[in-house]
Scaffold this motif. Structure first.
Motif, PDB file in Angstrom:
ATOM      1  N   UNK A  83      53.886  46.683  45.164  1.00 22.25           N
ATOM      2  CA  UNK A  83      54.072  45.528  44.315  1.00 22.25           C
ATOM      3  C   UNK A  83      52.763  45.211  43.599  1.00 22.25           C
ATOM      4  N   UNK A  84      52.829  45.056  42.298  1.00 19.98           N
ATOM      5  CA  UNK A  84      51.642  44.775  41.496  1.00 19.98           C
ATOM      6  C   UNK A  84      51.226  43.316  41.660  1.00 19.98           C
ATOM      7  N   UNK A  85      49.942  43.108  41.701  1.00 19.79           N
ATOM      8  CA  UNK A  85      49.397  41.766  41.822  1.00 19.79           C
ATOM      9  C   UNK A  85      49.083  41.225  40.440  1.00 19.79           C
ATOM     10  N   UNK A  86      49.453  39.990  40.213  1.00 17.45           N
ATOM     11  CA  UNK A  86      49.079  39.326  38.976  1.00 17.45           C
ATOM     12  C   UNK A  86      47.710  38.700  39.198  1.00 17.45           C
ATOM     13  N   UNK A  87      46.714  39.218  38.516  1.00 18.10           N
ATOM     14  CA  UNK A  87      45.357  38.727  38.709  1.00 18.10           C
ATOM     15  C   UNK A  87      45.072  37.580  37.768  1.00 18.10           C
ATOM     16  N   UNK A  88      44.521  36.518  38.301  1.00 17.19           N
ATOM     17  CA  UNK A  88      44.010  35.446  37.461  1.00 17.19           C
ATOM     18  C   UNK A  88      42.515  35.334  37.749  1.00 17.19           C
ATOM     19  N   UNK A  89      41.832  34.516  37.011  1.00 20.30           N
ATOM     20  CA  UNK A  89      40.379  34.428  37.126  1.00 20.30           C
ATOM     21  C   UNK A  89      39.950  34.055  38.546  1.00 20.30           C
ATOM     22  N   UNK A  90      40.617  33.109  39.153  1.00 20.73           N
ATOM     23  CA  UNK A  90      40.224  32.681  40.493  1.00 20.73           C
ATOM     24  C   UNK A  90      40.427  33.792  41.525  1.00 20.73           C
ATOM     25  N   UNK A  91      41.535  34.532  41.432  1.00 22.49           N
ATOM     26  CA  UNK A  91      41.765  35.654  42.349  1.00 22.49           C
ATOM     27  C   UNK A  91      40.698  36.723  42.167  1.00 22.49           C
ATOM     28  N   UNK A  92      40.382  37.038  40.928  1.00 26.78           N
ATOM     29  CA  UNK A  92      39.359  38.047  40.661  1.00 26.78           C
ATOM     30  C   UNK A  92      38.007  37.620  41.217  1.00 26.78           C
ATOM     31  N   UNK A  93      37.642  36.377  40.981  1.00 25.45           N
ATOM     32  CA  UNK A  93      36.367  35.878  41.490  1.00 25.45           C
ATOM     33  C   UNK A  93      36.335  35.863  43.013  1.00 25.45           C
ATOM     34  N   UNK A  94      37.446  35.494  43.635  1.00 23.75           N
ATOM     35  CA  UNK A  94      37.512  35.455  45.089  1.00 23.75           C
ATOM     36  C   UNK A  94      37.304  36.848  45.683  1.00 23.75           C
ATOM     37  N   UNK A  95      37.990  37.845  45.121  1.00 23.54           N
ATOM     38  CA  UNK A  95      37.842  39.212  45.628  1.00 23.54           C
ATOM     39  C   UNK A  95      36.441  39.762  45.361  1.00 23.54           C
ATOM     40  N   UNK A  96      35.920  39.496  44.193  1.00 26.29           N
ATOM     41  CA  UNK A  96      34.577  39.963  43.862  1.00 26.29           C
ATOM     42  C   UNK A  96      33.538  39.331  44.783  1.00 26.29           C
ATOM     43  N   UNK A  97      33.662  38.041  44.997  1.00 25.83           N
ATOM     44  CA  UNK A  97      32.732  37.330  45.887  1.00 25.83           C
ATOM     45  C   UNK A  97      32.821  37.883  47.307  1.00 25.83           C
ATOM     46  N   UNK A  98      34.019  38.161  47.770  1.00 21.83           N
ATOM     47  CA  UNK A  98      34.219  38.733  49.100  1.00 21.83           C
ATOM     48  C   UNK A  98      33.495  40.074  49.221  1.00 21.83           C
ATOM     49  N   UNK A  99      33.642  40.933  48.208  1.00 20.04           N
ATOM     50  CA  UNK A  99      32.959  42.232  48.217  1.00 20.04           C
ATOM     51  C   UNK A  99      31.444  42.059  48.267  1.00 20.04           C
ATOM     52  N   UNK A 100      30.917  41.153  47.441  1.00 16.08           N
ATOM     53  CA  UNK A 100      29.470  40.943  47.418  1.00 16.08           C
ATOM     54  C   UNK A 100      28.964  40.379  48.740  1.00 16.08           C
TER      55      UNK A 100
END
Length: 106
Positions: free
Chosen positions: A1-18
């Motif tokens: 299932x494809x995820x619909x990315x919004x700015x907050x989701x993208x930032x959350x995942x990026x922050x988690x990686x960092x």
């Protein structure tokens, strides 16, 4: 299932990686493993360069899938390296993107 990315989701995942990277660096430093820190920093820089390269190839849909794939729940991880002097791959995106969707179901 494809995820619909919004700015907050993208930032959350990026922050988690960092944060994961920073925790590893902190852990290696606390153990005095400067060699591990140097290797990790080198890997992070190479990954960032490849992410930058894929983002500038004018294949936005493919780049989005490559850059966000590992954030999903999959049985494997993807890594990539961009090796090209071409800066415009937009003419092949309509071929590559359906392949991605078909074979990776993402």
């Amino acid at each position: 299932m494809a995820t619909e990315w919004n700015v907050l989701n993208l930032l959350r995942h990026s922050r988690h990686d960092w944060l994961n990277h920073l925790q590893l660096i902190n852990g290696y430093l606390s153990m005095g493993r400067v060699d591990k820190v140097e290797k990790l920093v080198e890997d992070i820089v190479n990954k960032a360069k490849n992410e930058s390269h894929i983002s500038h190839l004018k294949m936005d849909k493919v780049a989005e899938k490559l850059l966000t794939f590992n954030w999903g729940d999959h049985s494997f991880r993807i890594s990539f390296e961009v090796i090209t002097n071409e800066s415009d791959w937009s003419q092949v995106e309509d071929t590559v993107y359906p392949f991605w969707r078909c074979y990776f179901n993402y």
